[in-house]
Design a protein around this motif. Sequence first.
Motif, PDB file in Angstrom:
ATOM      1  N   GLN A   1       0.853  -1.186   0.000  1.00  0.00           N
ATOM      2  CA  GLN A   1       0.000   0.000   0.000  1.00  0.00           C
ATOM      3  C   GLN A   1       0.889   1.236   0.000  1.00  0.00           C
ATOM      4  N   VAL A   2       0.468   2.275  -0.748  1.00  0.00           N
ATOM      5  CA  VAL A   2       1.183   3.544  -0.809  1.00  0.00           C
ATOM      6  C   VAL A   2       0.320   4.599  -0.130  1.00  0.00           C
ATOM      7  N   VAL A   3       0.899   5.306   0.855  1.00  0.00           N
ATOM      8  CA  VAL A   3       0.127   6.288   1.621  1.00  0.00           C
ATOM      9  C   VAL A   3       0.912   7.590   1.743  1.00  0.00           C
ATOM     10  N   ASP A   4       0.187   8.650   2.075  1.00  0.00           N
ATOM     11  CA  ASP A   4       0.784   9.951   2.363  1.00  0.00           C
ATOM     12  C   ASP A   4       1.439   9.901   3.738  1.00  0.00           C
ATOM     13  N   LYS A   5       2.717  10.271   3.815  1.00  0.00           N
ATOM     14  CA  LYS A   5       3.444  10.166   5.078  1.00  0.00           C
ATOM     15  C   LYS A   5       2.895  11.117   6.132  1.00  0.00           C
ATOM     16  N   ALA A   6       2.394  12.283   5.699  1.00  0.00           N
ATOM     17  CA  ALA A   6       1.918  13.278   6.659  1.00  0.00           C
ATOM     18  C   ALA A   6       0.540  12.949   7.199  1.00  0.00           C
ATOM     19  N   SER A   7      -0.381  12.562   6.310  1.00  0.00           N
ATOM     20  CA  SER A   7      -1.768  12.371   6.735  1.00  0.00           C
ATOM     21  C   SER A   7      -2.148  10.911   6.933  1.00  0.00           C
ATOM     22  N   GLY A   8      -1.372   9.993   6.345  1.00  0.00           N
ATOM     23  CA  GLY A   8      -1.737   8.593   6.423  1.00  0.00           C
ATOM     24  C   GLY A   8      -2.802   8.185   5.441  1.00  0.00           C
ATOM     25  N   GLU A   9      -3.243   9.104   4.570  1.00  0.00           N
ATOM     26  CA  GLU A   9      -4.271   8.796   3.580  1.00  0.00           C
ATOM     27  C   GLU A   9      -3.680   7.991   2.424  1.00  0.00           C
ATOM     28  N   PRO A  10      -4.453   7.039   1.875  1.00  0.00           N
ATOM     29  CA  PRO A  10      -3.956   6.266   0.733  1.00  0.00           C
ATOM     30  C   PRO A  10      -3.828   7.156  -0.493  1.00  0.00           C
ATOM     31  N   LEU A  11      -2.909   6.780  -1.389  1.00  0.00           N
ATOM     32  CA  LEU A  11      -2.663   7.541  -2.616  1.00  0.00           C
ATOM     33  C   LEU A  11      -3.052   6.689  -3.825  1.00  0.00           C
TER      34      LEU A  11
ATOM     35  N   GLY B   1      -5.099   2.769  -2.342  1.00  0.00           N
ATOM     36  CA  GLY B   1      -3.648   2.836  -2.321  1.00  0.00           C
ATOM     37  C   GLY B   1      -2.967   1.498  -2.424  1.00  0.00           C
ATOM     38  N   ASN B   2      -3.712   0.412  -2.645  1.00  0.00           N
ATOM     39  CA  ASN B   2      -3.128  -0.930  -2.701  1.00  0.00           C
ATOM     40  C   ASN B   2      -2.653  -1.265  -4.108  1.00  0.00           C
ATOM     41  N   PHE B   3      -1.670  -2.150  -4.197  1.00  0.00           N
ATOM     42  CA  PHE B   3      -1.175  -2.588  -5.496  1.00  0.00           C
ATOM     43  C   PHE B   3      -0.736  -4.044  -5.417  1.00  0.00           C
TER      44      PHE B   3
ATOM     45  N   VAL C   1      -4.929  14.329  -6.320  1.00  0.00           N
ATOM     46  CA  VAL C   1      -4.934  12.880  -6.299  1.00  0.00           C
ATOM     47  C   VAL C   1      -5.900  12.371  -7.353  1.00  0.00           C
ATOM     48  N   SER C   2      -5.429  11.506  -8.216  1.00  0.00           N
ATOM     49  CA  SER C   2      -6.263  10.989  -9.310  1.00  0.00           C
ATOM     50  C   SER C   2      -6.132   9.487  -9.389  1.00  0.00           C
ATOM     51  N   GLU C   3      -7.235   8.814  -9.742  1.00  0.00           N
ATOM     52  CA  GLU C   3      -7.213   7.371  -9.900  1.00  0.00           C
ATOM     53  C   GLU C   3      -6.795   6.959 -11.309  1.00  0.00           C
ATOM     54  N   ARG C   4      -6.567   7.881 -12.189  1.00  0.00           N
ATOM     55  CA  ARG C   4      -6.298   7.564 -13.586  1.00  0.00           C
ATOM     56  C   ARG C   4      -4.815   7.665 -13.904  1.00  0.00           C
ATOM     57  N   LYS C   5      -4.337   6.765 -14.749  1.00  0.00           N
ATOM     58  CA  LYS C   5      -3.003   6.889 -15.304  1.00  0.00           C
ATOM     59  C   LYS C   5      -3.007   8.005 -16.330  1.00  0.00           C
ATOM     60  N   SER C   6      -1.821   8.523 -16.626  1.00  0.00           N
ATOM     61  CA  SER C   6      -1.741   9.652 -17.545  1.00  0.00           C
ATOM     62  C   SER C   6      -2.230   9.292 -18.942  1.00  0.00           C
TER      63      SER C   6
END
Length: 803
Positions: free
Chosen positions: A37-47, A68-70, A120-125
Amino acid sequence: MFTYEQKSFLVYLFFFFTYLLLVNQASGQQTTPVRGQVVDKASGEPLPGATVSWEGQAQQGTITDENGNFILPMRETSGTLLIRFLGYQSITRDLSEKNKIEALVFYLSPEEWTLEEVVVSERKSDDNVASTEMGKNIISGQELKRIPALFGEVDLLRGIQLLPGVTTAGEGSTGLFVRGGSADQNLIQIDGAPIYNPSHFFGFFSVFNPDALSDVALYKGTIPAEFGGRVSSLVDISLEEGNTSKIKGEGGIGSISSRLTVDGPLFSDNSSFIISGRRTYADLFLTFSPNEDIRDNQLYFYDLSGKFMWRDGQQNKFTLSSYYGSDFLGLRGQFGLGWKNWVNSFTWDRRINDRNYLDVSAYYSRYQYLISFSDEENGFDWSNHFAESGMKTTWTYIPKENSELKAGMHGQLYHFAPVDLQGSLESGIEPLDSHPRTGLQFNLFLSGKTEVSDRVSLEAGLRWGNYQQIGNGVNYLYDNDDPQGSEQVIDTLEYRLGERMQAYQGWEPRFSARYRIASGTSLKAGFNRNYQYIQVASNSSAGLPIDRWVPAGRYILPIRGDQVSAGLFQNLMDDQWEVSLEGYYRDFRNIVDLKQGANVLFTDNIETEILTGNGWSYGMEFLLRKSSGNTTGWLSYTWSRVFRKIQGINQGLPYPPRFDRPHDLSLVVSHQLNERLSFSGTFIYTTGIAVTLPVGSYEVDSQRVPLYSEQRNGDRFPDYHRLDLSVTLKNKDKGRWWQGSWNFSVYNVYGRKNPFSYEFTTIYNNDIGFEPGPNEEASSARPGAVMTYLFSVLPSVTYNFKF
């Protein structure tokens, strides 16, 4: 017992799942992947949308999901993971064979120079080209806030209206008309729960507070098989989750309303909350008026929303969302009109293992409205409400990279309460004897997508719906079983609680394919079928708070909508620019329209007031969009036509509905000049709405009355166009706990008088404001049309803040 069709569908599901499992077992790729899982270090929110790949193999990586899971295929030897996300510092992590099987958490730190610009976006470029999705547009909460606003109120639905394929009924309306569908044919949902009237202030504003929104996705082409119930579009809205590190807040003080949002950790860093509220204060200013007629009026709306999240480790996530909104208009204590929305949803997301995920949700949505008229002779109170409850389960299976299978079920219960009509004591109005209407719907769905090759990608889905109107209730019987031929009731059939009154079922296939011509160019095509078992019986295309929703039954058939579409998609300049050209054709069956002079509010025999027929629409949509850099925005153009053909209307010939607008152009531009100053603007041009204008006039009791032909909507209002501009100036508050900014907006910059309505009346003395009386005689009189417009140049100022 199951019917033959139901048994066939269940057998189909069983063999399909068995086939996929056998193929997966035979593929020889049952190695354990790396997951994390990838998260924001400051807020703990998933990215969501972060890129994860093995170093040196960036083109073969994956992106994180909404939590934020992969999952990344494992290498045969030890290697280094590379994790990247726009606006954050990239990190690397060396993995050995031992920790590849562990669930890993990666913390990313925002880059200081872009701290305030992270989106923050759920889409790839390159998702516009690479995916099989067609007719889908995503708008983030940050994009919405950059669009110039009416009265300083940033509005979600007004932002969606700027996208291709979406039109409106006119000035001051947030109703959406997507690819020829009417406003009631859009499924608008908040965290999976439907909302039936998404507007405040008679359609001037939507019910969604922009500070509480994560993002919104509009599906107008290939709607995923897990969604159903409407034939036109899906507007999927996600409420923001609170951060898990510290208490934060934001809000604004505008021209007619103020808002406040507070979020933060709830009990620990595994739980969070967010609460958002908004209220107008136009009614507070009315109390200071020296005019008693104005002082006694009431006019306000308010809404309150909240979302609570709790994580149980990395496998379970629970969320509870709730929204409540209320509007009321009162005129001198003599007339009152009000409506309320109450929407609740609960979701449980569980990661069973690396390849299997389970989502369970339940919701309850209720809408109620009332009309009150105080008069001794003709006074009455009229109220009604209806609700939808539902539960949905979705299983997701990922057999391999770039492949996905979804299956599930969705149960829905509709309840339409009887109309409550009570006359005043001396009015002589009898209470309306009406009956409740209840609908029960059960759905199964199955969908899958896969990459056949580097060039070809396929996505297919199948949804089956079974709808029943159940008791308690009544069915009225008419001569020849035709309520339109004879409105006289000859008998009444009564049904007990839960007894089946009428049943319908339908298969809803969906299919889409993508062929990649080159790395940045692809062709797509798709087919979509949807059934809709409830609809609005109304003579207002714009949508009113008192619209009468009616379920399918003995005399009202479900709507069926079929759509075929194809398009060319291309990305330019390293995916900074998106270009698309889409064409579509849509066919509607069993849509309803009202008879001339129909009355649907004060009757229980709605089937005698409506006519049923078919319709079709077609068009081309162009979109040029830039989503990165200091200058962002989009240019959209739509050419489309919409027609209806209903016996009893327009002599049985095709006619355009009110919202048929062949040409629709929108330009949205935002520019960040520096860290403190930004500009934005929108320009809109559309063909005028279709209307029926009088062909002459005649006199009755010395009064001139307009004469209309039988042709419906054969005329048009003048073309509509408008320019809006806004400037945002941030205060010098770097490093402070309080951050503020000022937004200055001008709606309708060049003062275009776009018509809202026309009144055909007698004009005296060539003065539309002159009324002849005992002391003022009219020297001339002529028939004429008086135009009403809502807004000329309208400036506004809003102070926004964060803490």
